[in-house]
Design an enzyme around this catalytic site. Structure first.
Site, PDB file in Angstrom:
ATOM      1  N   LYS A  15      26.248 -43.980  10.226  1.00  0.00           N
ATOM      2  CA  LYS A  15      26.577 -42.689  10.293  1.00  0.00           C
ATOM      3  C   LYS A  15      26.856 -42.062  11.702  1.00  0.00           C
ATOM      4  O   LYS A  15      27.646 -41.483  11.888  1.00  0.00           O
ATOM      5  CB  LYS A  15      25.338 -42.003   9.259  1.00  0.00           C
ATOM      6  CG  LYS A  15      25.528 -40.454   9.548  1.00  0.00           C
ATOM      7  CD  LYS A  15      24.443 -39.638   8.839  1.00  0.00           C
ATOM      8  CE  LYS A  15      24.511 -38.265   9.107  1.00  0.00           C
ATOM      9  NZ  LYS A  15      23.465 -37.436   8.423  1.00  0.00           N
ATOM     10  N   GLY A  48      21.530 -40.444   5.804  1.00  0.00           N
ATOM     11  CA  GLY A  48      21.827 -41.971   5.716  1.00  0.00           C
ATOM     12  C   GLY A  48      20.952 -42.598   4.328  1.00  0.00           C
ATOM     13  O   GLY A  48      21.696 -43.477   3.755  1.00  0.00           O
ATOM     14  N   GLU A 108      10.887 -42.876   4.193  1.00  0.00           N
ATOM     15  CA  GLU A 108      11.396 -42.068   5.407  1.00  0.00           C
ATOM     16  C   GLU A 108      11.745 -40.486   5.215  1.00  0.00           C
ATOM     17  O   GLU A 108      11.469 -39.796   5.915  1.00  0.00           O
ATOM     18  CB  GLU A 108      12.992 -42.570   5.763  1.00  0.00           C
ATOM     19  CG  GLU A 108      13.351 -42.067   7.053  1.00  0.00           C
ATOM     20  CD  GLU A 108      14.580 -42.981   7.486  1.00  0.00           C
ATOM     21  OE1 GLU A 108      14.350 -43.988   8.363  1.00  0.00           O
ATOM     22  OE2 GLU A 108      15.749 -42.642   7.169  1.00  0.00           O
ATOM     23  N   HIS A 143       2.385 -64.014 -10.266  1.00  0.00           N
ATOM     24  CA  HIS A 143       1.766 -65.130  -9.702  1.00  0.00           C
ATOM     25  C   HIS A 143       1.181 -65.199  -8.371  1.00  0.00           C
ATOM     26  O   HIS A 143       1.164 -66.094  -7.374  1.00  0.00           O
ATOM     27  CB  HIS A 143       2.615 -66.482 -10.092  1.00  0.00           C
ATOM     28  CG  HIS A 143       2.716 -66.524 -11.693  1.00  0.00           C
ATOM     29  ND1 HIS A 143       1.873 -67.114 -12.414  1.00  0.00           N
ATOM     30  CD2 HIS A 143       3.760 -65.897 -12.259  1.00  0.00           C
ATOM     31  CE1 HIS A 143       2.195 -67.365 -13.485  1.00  0.00           C
ATOM     32  NE2 HIS A 143       3.447 -66.375 -13.468  1.00  0.00           N
ATOM     33  N   LYS A 188      12.950 -45.464  19.057  1.00  0.00           N
ATOM     34  CA  LYS A 188      14.171 -45.944  19.340  1.00  0.00           C
ATOM     35  C   LYS A 188      14.298 -45.714  20.916  1.00  0.00           C
ATOM     36  O   LYS A 188      14.918 -46.684  21.794  1.00  0.00           O
ATOM     37  CB  LYS A 188      15.158 -44.903  18.753  1.00  0.00           C
ATOM     38  CG  LYS A 188      15.531 -45.482  17.250  1.00  0.00           C
ATOM     39  CD  LYS A 188      16.551 -44.184  16.977  1.00  0.00           C
ATOM     40  CE  LYS A 188      16.841 -44.459  15.383  1.00  0.00           C
ATOM     41  NZ  LYS A 188      17.686 -43.803  14.668  1.00  0.00           N
TER      42      LYS A 188
HETATM   43  O1  F6P Z   1      16.273 -44.900  12.419  1.00  0.00           O
HETATM   44  C1  F6P Z   1      16.483 -44.646  11.097  1.00  0.00           C
HETATM   45  C2  F6P Z   1      17.627 -44.116  10.736  1.00  0.00           C
HETATM   46  O2  F6P Z   1      18.325 -43.133  11.359  1.00  0.00           O
HETATM   47  C3  F6P Z   1      18.042 -44.014   9.415  1.00  0.00           C
HETATM   48  O3  F6P Z   1      17.823 -42.646   8.808  1.00  0.00           O
HETATM   49  C4  F6P Z   1      19.331 -44.323   9.043  1.00  0.00           C
HETATM   50  O4  F6P Z   1      19.848 -44.698   7.788  1.00  0.00           O
HETATM   51  C5  F6P Z   1      19.398 -45.722  10.074  1.00  0.00           C
HETATM   52  O5  F6P Z   1      18.777 -45.482  10.980  1.00  0.00           O
HETATM   53  C6  F6P Z   1      20.832 -46.027  10.389  1.00  0.00           C
HETATM   54  O6  F6P Z   1      21.721 -45.164  11.228  1.00  0.00           O
HETATM   55  P1  F6P Z   1      22.963 -45.017  11.319  1.00  0.00           P
HETATM   56  O7  F6P Z   1      23.603 -45.149   9.818  1.00  0.00           O
HETATM   57  O8  F6P Z   1      23.364 -43.707  11.901  1.00  0.00           O
HETATM   58  O9  F6P Z   1      23.561 -46.330  12.006  1.00  0.00           O
END
Ligand code: F6P
Length: 516
Positions: free
Chosen positions: A193, A251, A337, A368, A477
């Site tokens: 995204k 996302g 999330e 199992h 991050k």
């Molecule tokens: O770190 C979480 C997140 O932001 C999710 O919400 C998202 O689906 C994923 O990372 C990947 O983000 P992107 O599609 O921007 O690479």
């Protein structure tokens, strides 16, 4: 929801008698606790609910105005306040003429389907004229879990190139996908995204180098699915290969956008449209069906009751369908999330628990492994069995045995068994639900996924939180970027962080290790 309503619901849950007594008192309970909608038969009768609690739960959906909230969501109101965004995933599968958002989405979807079908038919080929045989999706989180789950679930409909998924920054993941693939017949889909995610961009660069080593016109072998077209274009993606979605699609809610492109490559544009039709049918159901027969509403109320009112910390989702094996992983992101928060939309600490831990593994394998704990452990773990009525494989007898195991496990969890040797007795009264899809088809899968999207959303409204942001992933991050630059620079950071000794140990040990 105010504290008084919440407390009275909590009190009601404690006054409900055991499942055995509930069935004795009202043998008809499976009728009013079973819902049939959009190709899904859902049996909630083995949940700890009596008729007065059911009424009260349905009332709480009215208190938080589930119907009105869906109206706001559909009309494009800013429902994700902390990011100042609308929440438009339902527009992705609505008729193109139903709203400006739907219009925008359907144009991109048509482009994606045309491209996928061109690749499948061989009308669109690689730079050296060879047919694409392998599609490798590089993405993570919502840009991986949804399409990977759906491609796996619908593998019986697959009749296009081999589709693989790479998400982990661990090189082993891309190594495995590249094994047996050839640059001239491989297409990479960079799904992101933001088009900035560390793992995805690192793997994308490596994929580009791998392609460039054999194919000079490397860009013909890359497609992007993103809401940041400018970033994708400046990375080198060709304009006609840049499929777009929008900042108003979260996302984890993006499977019905162009993020579904790898699935389209696998099963074709028409079958993907069937998947969207199933989602759209569930969208219609959630906004029109009365509460007592509304599948996502009842599902959400039960998950919320178990996590927020009973404080059961986890829920096990067990697909009794081998091809649904990625469903638990997909739901972990969708639910955890979305709803793993502690602060409400009003800025205050929320009442009661929020997201449960979602986990699971395909049945019967799980039986199992961890079912011992589900039956006799000290924690109560609500279980959700997900299966199909129609057999999937070539062995109908095996399917009957699979279904028999769903029945047996639900019965054992709920009814238990008295025994004079304590270690052989099962206390029972352990809640479970059973969701049965008519068949594992694109349409039924679409209904199921939309049902889970709506359930997670409704649970968020019951909790009073914003299900559409994810600030909790940001700190890690930022710290990863700091740690990576310290490692790359070989510098010993002198900050007094709690991880300082570990970082310094790694910086010194890596100097002695062979490097690739
Ligand atoms: O770190 C979480 C997140 O932001 C999710 O919400 C998202 O689906 C994923 O990372 C990947 O983000 P992107 O599609 O921007 O690479």
């Amino acid at each position: 929801m105010d504290a008084e309503v919440f407390q009275s619901l909590k009190n009601l849950t404690t006054s409900v008698t055991s499942l055995s007594e509930l069935f004795q008192k009202d043998p008809s309970r499976s009728q009013w606790l079973t819902v049939d909608a959009c190709g899904i038969h859902a049996d909630f009768s083995r949940q700890r609910i009596d008729s007065s609690l059911f009424e009260a739960l349905l009332h709480s959906a009215e208190v938080v105005d589930v119907r009105g909230s869906f109206g706001k969501l559909i009309s494009g109101e800013i429902m994700n306040a902390t990011e100042g965004r609308s929440v438009g995933h339902m527009a992705l599968r609505a008729p193109a003429n139903s709203s400006p958002l739907a219009q925008q989405a359907s144009g991109q979807l048509e482009r994606a389907k045309l491209l996928a079908d061109g690749i499948r038919s061989g009308a669109i080929v690689g730079a050296t004229g060879k047919k694409i045989e392998t599609v490798i999706n590089i993405g993570i989180g919502g840009s991986d879990l949804g399409p990977a789950m759906a491609a796996r679930a619908l593998r019986r409909f697959a009749n296009g190139p081999v589709v693989k998924f790479v998400s982990n920054i661990d090189a082993a993941d891309l190594d495995e996908a590249l094994h047996g693939a050839h640059p001239e017949t491989t297409l990479f889909v960079i799904s992101s995204k933001t088009f900035t995610t560390l793992e995805t961009m690192h793997n994308a660069e490596r994929a580009r180098r791998w392609t460039q080593a054999s194919v000079s016109e490397w860009a013909s072998h890359f497609v992007a699915a993103t809401s940041h077209a400018e970033a994708a274009l400046s990375w080198g993606i060709q304009k006609d290969r840049c499929l777009e979605f929008f900042d108003w699609v979260g996302g984890r809610f993006s499977l019905s956008s162009v993020i579904g492109f790898p699935v389209m490559c696998s099963i074709g544009g028409d079958q993907f449209s069937e998947f969207l039709a199933g989602m759209s049918e569930m969208d219609h159901h959630v906004v029109t069906a009365p509460g007592n027969v509304n599948l996502p509403v009842i599902h959400a109320l039960i998950w919320w009751m178990n996590s927020a009112l009973h404080s059961f910390p986890t829920v096990a989702v067990i697909p009794y369908s081998h091809d649904l094996s990625r469903l638990p992983a997909y739901l972990q992101q969708l639910v955890m999330e979305s709803n793993g928060k502690s602060v409400g939309v009003d800025g205050r600490t929320v009442l009661g628990g929020t997201s449960p831990v979602v986990w699971g593994e395909a049945g019967t394998n799980g039986q199992h492994a961890f079912f011992q704990m589900l039956h006799q452990g000290t924690q109560v773990v609500p279980v959700e069995f997900v299966t199909t009525a129609a057999s999937l494989g070539t062995d109908d007898e095996a399917h009957d045995l699979l279904f028999a195991n769903v029945i047996a496990q639900s019965e054992a969890l709920a009814a238990g068994r008295a025994h004079n040797e304590l270690h052989k007795s099962f206390e029972g009264n352990r809640p479970s639900s059973v969701l049965v899809l008519d068949e594992l088809s694109p349409r039924c899968l679409g209904s199921l996924i939309a049902m889970y999207e709506h359930s997670a959303t409704i649970q968020g409204w019951l909790m009073g939180i914003n299900s559409f942001d994810q600030w909790g992933v940001e700190l890690g991050k930022v710290l990863a970027v700091d740690a990576a630059s310290a490692i790359a620079g070989g510098s010993l950071v002198d900050k007094k962080t709690m991880t300082h000794p570990l970082l310094n140990w790694y910086v010194s040990i890596r100097k002695k290790l062979p490097r690739n």
